[in-house]
Design a protein around this motif. Structure first.
Motif, PDB file in Angstrom:
ATOM      1  N   SER A   1       0.806  -1.240   0.041  1.00  0.00           N
ATOM      2  CA  SER A   1       0.136  -0.047   0.109  1.00  0.00           C
ATOM      3  C   SER A   1       0.785   1.056  -0.019  1.00  0.00           C
ATOM      4  O   SER A   1       0.471   2.471   0.338  1.00  0.00           O
TER       5      SER A   1
ATOM      6  N   LEU B   1      -7.345   1.789   1.212  1.00  0.00           N
ATOM      7  CA  LEU B   1      -8.567   1.591   1.439  1.00  0.00           C
ATOM      8  C   LEU B   1      -9.443   2.555   0.719  1.00  0.00           C
ATOM      9  O   LEU B   1     -10.556   1.966   0.226  1.00  0.00           O
TER      10      LEU B   1
ATOM     11  N   ILE C   1      -9.672   1.332  -2.691  1.00  0.00           N
ATOM     12  CA  ILE C   1     -10.318  -0.132  -2.989  1.00  0.00           C
ATOM     13  C   ILE C   1     -11.817   0.257  -2.839  1.00  0.00           C
ATOM     14  O   ILE C   1     -12.423  -0.271  -3.817  1.00  0.00           O
ATOM     15  N   ALA C   2     -12.132   0.999  -1.932  1.00  0.00           N
ATOM     16  CA  ALA C   2     -13.522   1.351  -1.742  1.00  0.00           C
ATOM     17  C   ALA C   2     -14.047   2.357  -3.234  1.00  0.00           C
ATOM     18  O   ALA C   2     -15.332   1.844  -3.431  1.00  0.00           O
TER      19      ALA C   2
ATOM     20  N   ARG D   1     -14.463  -0.570  -5.750  1.00  0.00           N
ATOM     21  CA  ARG D   1     -15.677  -1.394  -5.516  1.00  0.00           C
ATOM     22  C   ARG D   1     -16.727  -0.869  -6.083  1.00  0.00           C
ATOM     23  O   ARG D   1     -17.609  -1.472  -6.782  1.00  0.00           O
TER      24      ARG D   1
ATOM     25  N   SER E   1     -10.336  -4.739  -5.837  1.00  0.00           N
ATOM     26  CA  SER E   1     -11.571  -4.456  -5.236  1.00  0.00           C
ATOM     27  C   SER E   1     -11.897  -5.369  -4.187  1.00  0.00           C
ATOM     28  O   SER E   1     -12.753  -5.187  -3.278  1.00  0.00           O
TER      29      SER E   1
ATOM     30  N   ALA F   1      -9.569  -5.379   0.612  1.00  0.00           N
ATOM     31  CA  ALA F   1      -9.719  -4.528   1.729  1.00  0.00           C
ATOM     32  C   ALA F   1      -9.676  -5.654   3.094  1.00  0.00           C
ATOM     33  O   ALA F   1      -9.059  -5.367   4.099  1.00  0.00           O
TER      34      ALA F   1
ATOM     35  N   THR G   1      -5.907  -5.930   4.112  1.00  0.00           N
ATOM     36  CA  THR G   1      -5.438  -4.782   4.738  1.00  0.00           C
ATOM     37  C   THR G   1      -5.381  -4.930   6.259  1.00  0.00           C
ATOM     38  O   THR G   1      -4.479  -4.421   6.833  1.00  0.00           O
TER      39      THR G   1
END
Length: 317
Positions: A161, A169, A172-173, A176, A230, A233, A236
């Protein structure tokens, strides 16, 4: 850049599909040379690295060697990866990776030629982290070996990361949400196309040697060395070693090389050795050895097996 390898063709084996959570897991059973189905054998369960598959180092190096030492060896492809089922493809979810062990164990204890009281487990790289979590939560595993094990959650919070997990994150959100609205799924490529590309970009021994292993020494159609962004998370916030001070009580061995690389196996191996509650535990540090040499290099993997094989014989035979 190519290196010698002790990988062997997997023979005297059987491929099967077993039930999992709404999909099937692909399993390879590797038998000892003198296998007799009327006998009871000690067994070991092997987990492949992240981005790998059961027919690579978990099977064609450590699996074959342990079968030759008299164990029935069972390796498997992670859910959503390799020849196992599950959709979408190419998810790396640590919780599900650990759950896979339990389903494979469910299958192993039904095999009449496996002694269900003499089952051990090993894993390499990411599999070497997951095997620790699996051992802590399934006491059908009587002895555990982590081979150049990496705590994938720690790696996600750090190098994967760019040492900024909160921003990762958020990304990723957003990805997604985009995919939920119809965007194409985004694959994260873990490696370079060629060793030459890796050497131009980084001096990190792990990234260079990983590229050599997957592109040159042991390419396999099921080893995609990538993952869906995606779905990262869950990784992480993961910790393979959570509660090891209380729950990791079975005999345990960590095998690492002392040349550190970006994936952090040397650091993680020392950490879990220190934290394990196991009354019987060993830390094997191989001098002058890198992470990816432990996958299949004669000097490294051969030396590792000199410790791993008697460890399993002591605690399972």
């Amino acid at each position: 850049m190519t290196s010698p390898t002790i990988a062997q063709t997997i023979t005297n084996s059987r491929d099967v599909l077993i039930p999992n959570l709404g999909w099937q897991t692909a399993v390879t059973i590797i038998y000892p040379d003198d296998f007799d189905e009327k006998r009871k054998y000690p067994a070991v369960l092997g987990a492949h690295p992240i981005g790998s598959c059961k027919k690579q180092t978990a099977g064609n190096v450590y699996g074959v060697a342990l079968a030759q030492a008299g164990f029935v060896v069972v390796t498997f492809d992670a859910s959503f990866q390799g020849s196992s089922g599950g959709h979408p493809r190419n998810i790396e979810d640590p919780g599900l990776r650990v759950s896979d062990f339990r389903f494979v164990l469910d299958y192993m204890v039904t095999l009449p030629y496996i002694d269900s009281e003499k089952i051990g487990a090993y894993g390499i790289c990411g599999g070497g982290g997951y095997v620790v979590a699996a051992t802590m939560t399934d006491f059908r595993i009587k002895a555990c070996v982590s081979i150049t094990g990496v705590n994938f959650g720690r790696l996600m919070r750090e190098g994967f990361s760019q040492y900024n997990p909160v921003e990762a994150l958020k990304g990723i959100a957003a990805q997604r949400t985009a995919e939920a609205r119809g965007a194409e799924r985004k694959q994260v490529q873990y490696l370079f196309p060629r060793v030459e590309d890796a050497k131009k970009t980084t001096t990190d021994v792990d990234l260079v040697e990983a590229t050599d292993y997957y592109r040159n020494r042991s390419p396999h159609r099921c080893a995609l060395t990538s993952g869906l962004l995606s779905f990262n998370a869950a990784a992480t916030m993961w910790d393979d070693y959570a509660h090891a001070e209380v729950l990791l009580t079975q005999p345990f061995m960590a095998v690492v090389g002392d040349i550190p690389g970006g994936f952090g196996a040397y650091r993680d191996g020392n950490e879990i050795y220190a934290r394990a509650a196991s009354a019987e535990k060993e830390l094997v540090v191989l001098a002058g050895i890198t992470h990816y040499e432990l996958y299949d290099h004669p000097k490294a993997a051969g030396k590792a097996l000199e410790s791993i094989t008697p460890f399993f014989k002591k605690h399972l035979v």
